[in-house]
Design a protein around this motif. Structure first.
Motif, PDB file in Angstrom:
ATOM      1  N   SER A 157     100.097  32.903   2.191  1.00  0.00           N
ATOM      2  CA  SER A 157     101.199  32.267   1.451  1.00  0.00           C
ATOM      3  C   SER A 157     100.797  32.088   0.004  1.00  0.00           C
ATOM      4  CB  SER A 157     101.511  30.880   2.010  1.00  0.00           C
ATOM      5  OG  SER A 157     101.773  30.952   3.378  1.00  0.00           O
ATOM      6  N   LEU A 158     101.766  32.260  -0.870  1.00  0.00           N
ATOM      7  CA  LEU A 158     101.554  32.005  -2.308  1.00  0.00           C
ATOM      8  C   LEU A 158     102.511  30.886  -2.702  1.00  0.00           C
ATOM      9  CD1 LEU A 158     100.379  32.713  -5.084  1.00  0.00           C
ATOM     10  CD2 LEU A 158     102.074  34.538  -5.268  1.00  0.00           C
ATOM     11  N   ILE A 159     101.959  29.778  -3.166  1.00  0.00           N
ATOM     12  CA  ILE A 159     102.779  28.593  -3.470  1.00  0.00           C
ATOM     13  C   ILE A 159     102.701  28.306  -4.969  1.00  0.00           C
ATOM     14  CG2 ILE A 159     103.082  26.120  -3.031  1.00  0.00           C
ATOM     15  CD1 ILE A 159     101.839  26.540  -0.302  1.00  0.00           C
ATOM     16  N   GLY A 160     103.867  28.222  -5.597  1.00  0.00           N
ATOM     17  CA  GLY A 160     103.917  27.886  -7.026  1.00  0.00           C
ATOM     18  C   GLY A 160     103.845  26.380  -7.218  1.00  0.00           C
ATOM     19  N   ILE A 161     103.130  25.981  -8.274  1.00  0.00           N
ATOM     20  CA  ILE A 161     102.938  24.550  -8.557  1.00  0.00           C
ATOM     21  C   ILE A 161     103.503  24.236  -9.940  1.00  0.00           C
ATOM     22  CG2 ILE A 161     101.216  22.711  -8.911  1.00  0.00           C
ATOM     23  CD1 ILE A 161     101.348  23.754  -6.005  1.00  0.00           C
ATOM     24  N   ASP A 162     104.408  23.279 -10.005  1.00  0.00           N
ATOM     25  CA  ASP A 162     104.916  22.820 -11.307  1.00  0.00           C
ATOM     26  C   ASP A 162     104.735  21.313 -11.433  1.00  0.00           C
ATOM     27  OD1 ASP A 162     106.383  22.789 -13.824  1.00  0.00           O
ATOM     28  OD2 ASP A 162     107.859  21.675 -12.663  1.00  0.00           O
ATOM     29  N   SER A 163     104.061  20.920 -12.494  1.00  0.00           N
ATOM     30  CA  SER A 163     103.857  19.487 -12.720  1.00  0.00           C
ATOM     31  C   SER A 163     104.929  18.892 -13.631  1.00  0.00           C
ATOM     32  CB  SER A 163     102.491  19.256 -13.384  1.00  0.00           C
ATOM     33  OG  SER A 163     102.483  19.820 -14.681  1.00  0.00           O
ATOM     34  N   VAL A 164     105.577  19.756 -14.444  1.00  0.00           N
ATOM     35  CA  VAL A 164     106.402  19.252 -15.555  1.00  0.00           C
ATOM     36  C   VAL A 164     107.631  18.505 -15.055  1.00  0.00           C
ATOM     37  CG1 VAL A 164     107.666  19.895 -17.651  1.00  0.00           C
ATOM     38  CG2 VAL A 164     105.585  21.133 -17.024  1.00  0.00           C
ATOM     39  N   MET A 165     108.355  19.130 -14.111  1.00  0.00           N
ATOM     40  CA  MET A 165     109.612  18.546 -13.644  1.00  0.00           C
ATOM     41  C   MET A 165     109.490  17.946 -12.239  1.00  0.00           C
ATOM     42  SD  MET A 165     111.234  19.086 -16.364  1.00  0.00           S
ATOM     43  CE  MET A 165     112.901  18.576 -16.006  1.00  0.00           C
ATOM     44  N   ALA A 166     108.273  17.833 -11.736  1.00  0.00           N
ATOM     45  CA  ALA A 166     108.085  17.238 -10.403  1.00  0.00           C
ATOM     46  C   ALA A 166     108.717  15.845 -10.380  1.00  0.00           C
ATOM     47  CB  ALA A 166     106.594  17.148 -10.077  1.00  0.00           C
ATOM     48  N   ALA A 197      99.348  28.768  -7.172  1.00  0.00           N
ATOM     49  CA  ALA A 197      99.343  29.354  -8.520  1.00  0.00           C
ATOM     50  C   ALA A 197      99.939  28.352  -9.490  1.00  0.00           C
ATOM     51  CB  ALA A 197     100.166  30.635  -8.534  1.00  0.00           C
ATOM     52  N   CYS A 198      99.156  27.949 -10.488  1.00  0.00           N
ATOM     53  CA  CYS A 198      99.706  26.974 -11.439  1.00  0.00           C
ATOM     54  C   CYS A 198      99.563  27.403 -12.895  1.00  0.00           C
ATOM     55  CB  CYS A 198      99.067  25.601 -11.232  1.00  0.00           C
ATOM     56  SG  CYS A 198      97.355  25.505 -11.758  1.00  0.00           S
ATOM     57  N   GLY A 199      98.857  28.508 -13.192  1.00  0.00           N
ATOM     58  CA  GLY A 199      98.612  28.780 -14.615  1.00  0.00           C
ATOM     59  C   GLY A 199      98.583  30.240 -14.972  1.00  0.00           C
ATOM     60  N   LEU A 200      98.396  30.478 -16.259  1.00  0.00           N
ATOM     61  CA  LEU A 200      98.495  31.841 -16.792  1.00  0.00           C
ATOM     62  C   LEU A 200      97.468  32.105 -17.885  1.00  0.00           C
ATOM     63  CD1 LEU A 200      99.910  30.682 -19.418  1.00  0.00           C
ATOM     64  CD2 LEU A 200     102.057  31.337 -18.376  1.00  0.00           C
ATOM     65  N   ALA A 201      96.265  31.514 -17.763  1.00  0.00           N
ATOM     66  CA  ALA A 201      95.280  31.660 -18.848  1.00  0.00           C
ATOM     67  C   ALA A 201      94.905  33.123 -19.089  1.00  0.00           C
ATOM     68  CB  ALA A 201      94.031  30.827 -18.532  1.00  0.00           C
ATOM     69  N   GLN A 202      94.922  33.960 -18.033  1.00  0.00           N
ATOM     70  CA  GLN A 202      94.676  35.398 -18.265  1.00  0.00           C
ATOM     71  C   GLN A 202      95.968  36.110 -18.642  1.00  0.00           C
ATOM     72  OE1 GLN A 202      93.013  37.702 -14.979  1.00  0.00           O
ATOM     73  NE2 GLN A 202      92.788  39.510 -16.254  1.00  0.00           N
ATOM     74  N   ALA A 216      99.365  20.687  -1.987  1.00  0.00           N
ATOM     75  CA  ALA A 216     100.093  21.855  -1.465  1.00  0.00           C
ATOM     76  C   ALA A 216      99.238  22.603  -0.441  1.00  0.00           C
ATOM     77  CB  ALA A 216     100.489  22.780  -2.613  1.00  0.00           C
ATOM     78  N   LEU A 217      97.947  22.724  -0.707  1.00  0.00           N
ATOM     79  CA  LEU A 217      97.056  23.373   0.274  1.00  0.00           C
ATOM     80  C   LEU A 217      97.055  22.588   1.582  1.00  0.00           C
ATOM     81  CD1 LEU A 217      93.926  24.299  -1.927  1.00  0.00           C
ATOM     82  CD2 LEU A 217      95.654  25.870  -1.047  1.00  0.00           C
ATOM     83  N   GLU A 218      96.934  21.265   1.443  1.00  0.00           N
ATOM     84  CA  GLU A 218      96.908  20.417   2.656  1.00  0.00           C
ATOM     85  C   GLU A 218      98.216  20.542   3.437  1.00  0.00           C
ATOM     86  OE1 GLU A 218      94.050  16.775   1.051  1.00  0.00           O
ATOM     87  OE2 GLU A 218      96.216  16.570   0.927  1.00  0.00           O
ATOM     88  N   LYS A 219      99.337  20.485   2.704  1.00  0.00           N
ATOM     89  CA  LYS A 219     100.651  20.542   3.357  1.00  0.00           C
ATOM     90  C   LYS A 219     100.829  21.865   4.103  1.00  0.00           C
ATOM     91  CE  LYS A 219     105.516  19.777   2.296  1.00  0.00           C
ATOM     92  NZ  LYS A 219     106.502  19.830   1.228  1.00  0.00           N
ATOM     93  N   ALA A 220     100.226  22.925   3.551  1.00  0.00           N
ATOM     94  CA  ALA A 220     100.334  24.249   4.187  1.00  0.00           C
ATOM     95  C   ALA A 220      99.302  24.422   5.295  1.00  0.00           C
ATOM     96  CB  ALA A 220     100.182  25.336   3.135  1.00  0.00           C
ATOM     97  N   GLY A 221      98.521  23.379   5.550  1.00  0.00           N
ATOM     98  CA  GLY A 221      97.619  23.417   6.700  1.00  0.00           C
ATOM     99  C   GLY A 221      96.198  23.844   6.415  1.00  0.00           C
ATOM    100  N   VAL A 222      95.822  23.930   5.142  1.00  0.00           N
ATOM    101  CA  VAL A 222      94.449  24.342   4.828  1.00  0.00           C
ATOM    102  C   VAL A 222      93.497  23.159   5.066  1.00  0.00           C
ATOM    103  CG1 VAL A 222      92.894  25.169   3.009  1.00  0.00           C
ATOM    104  CG2 VAL A 222      95.229  26.047   3.152  1.00  0.00           C
TER     105      VAL A 222
END
Ligand code: NDP
Length: 330
Positions: free
Chosen positions: A266-275, A244-249, A141-147
């Motif tokens: 940009s803030l990009i949400g990441i979901d692995s479960v239903m990808a 953003a992928c988690g919620l440990a805090q 996602a970082l790469e796709k957004a140009g980082v």
């Protein structure tokens, strides 16, 4: 077959035991069910939530937890899979709504399986597991957004955890300069050995902060959420990207719009479960290309099914470094 078996008591508490089940107890899928002899599963943060019952991730009881597994197809109603195929499963609600991988066998939909990359052993695959696959989704996602590495430091939060460890390792292999944030003073050298250039304390990010802070990060991989994610956004450079992928805090996000409208972050949400399958296959291919298997071993400890129950509590207390793989056959 042996499995971790979760039940809910009358007072609402989750109870986890090792139980002997008959393979005929496994839920069936009429259309495309595939039965897999499991080699390894893992303990992810979500498995900790399921095993302890700390958060209601388990949708029905009794449940066999385990959101990951790697194994060999034993029988298949799905034309795409045949006896002997080596497969991986990550997510899809397995271990939450469908019996999962912390068992010697599982029966799942053929839609949910992907082929094990040839260059990885089953142990490698589960050392990576959902955590490593999610870290790769963040990197992609970082790469796709140009980082690019030229955009400067990448912040990885929750760095000594499963997602964090793999994010540090992957980004360092791809040439990025990484700053790792951790609450574990004992793990600074570990993080440097994975490729972190600098290690900062968790406290420097986890307290409430100003909506706009000194610009520092070209990109962020955050598995922590809450004030940590808010502070990461507030100190991301002009045009930078936060995944953003988690919620440990925590699940909250006490954030201002200022970094978005004044710095164009940009803030990009990441979901692995239903990808979808294509995304998963691309991520696992990238993992196979980027990760020498020799680099993985320092991240992993292997436990048996009995000890996996205890590891579920430890991961929620933030006591686990890297990844816990479960050898379900010992
Ligand atoms: P781990 O427990 O292995 O890692 C989490 C890390 O977060 C810990 O090791 C610790 O790192 C840090 N941490 C723990 N508690 C706190 C706290 N109270 N405040 C700040 N930091 C804390 O879990 P995983 O790596 O498996 O998962 C991380 C998160 O990502 C979880 O919330 C999980 O649910 C989520 N996740 C989401 C996925 C998705 O598809 N979106 C897929 C996989 C995971 P340190 O000590 O180094 O600070």
């Amino acid at each position: 077959m042996r499995a971790i078996y979760l039940t809910k008591s009358v007072d609402g508490k989750t109870e986890a035991v090792i139980k002997k089940l008959d393979p005929s107890d496994l839920p069936t899928f009429e259309q495309n069910g595939v039965t897999v002899d499991i080699d390894y599963s893992t303990i992810n943060y979500k498995d900790g939530l399921a095993i302890t019952g700390k958060s209601p991730v388990v949708r029905k009881f009794p449940m066999v937890p385990g959101i990951d597994f790697c194994g060999i197809v034993k029988s298949s109603l799905d034309a795409r899979w045949k006896n002997g195929d080596k497969v991986i499963l990550n997510g899809w609600g397995v271990g939450e709504s469908h019996w999962g991988g912390l068992a010697q066998m599982a029966c799942v939909s053929g839609d949910w399986l992907i082929k094990k990359p040839d260059s990885f052993t089953p142990l490698d695959c589960m050392s990576i597991g959902t955590a490593g696959y999610t870290a790769m989704l963040c990197v992609m996602a970082l790469e796709k957004a140009g980082v690019t590495p030229q955009m400067g430091e990448i912040l990885v939060t929750g760095a000594s955890g499963g997602v964090g460890s793999f994010a540090v390792l992957l980004l360092s292999k791809l040439g990025y300069r990484i700053t790792a944030s951790t609450g574990k003073t004992s793990q600074h050298e570990y993080l440097k050995s994975l490729g972190a250039h600098e290690v900062i304390t968790r406290e420097s990010l986890s307290e409430p902060g100003k909506p706009m802070q000194k610009e520092r990060w070209g990109g962020v991989v955050d598995s922590v959420g809450s004030h940590t994610l808010a502070n990461a956004c507030a100190s991301t450079k002009y045009g930078g990207v936060v995944t953003a992928c988690g919620l440990a805090q925590g699940m909250d996000l006490p954030l201002s719009v200022a970094p978005f409208i004044l710095r164009g972050i940009s803030l990009i949400g990441i979901d692995s479960v239903m990808a979808n399958r294509a995304v998963r296959e691309a991520a696992w291919k990238r993992l196979a290309d980027a990760l020498p298997t020799s680099a993985i071993s320092s991240i992993v400890q292997v436990v048996n099914l009995e000890n996996a129950i205890n590891e579920g509590g430890r991961i929620l207390r933030g006591e686990v470094r890297g990844r816990v793989v479960v050898d379900v056959n010992t």
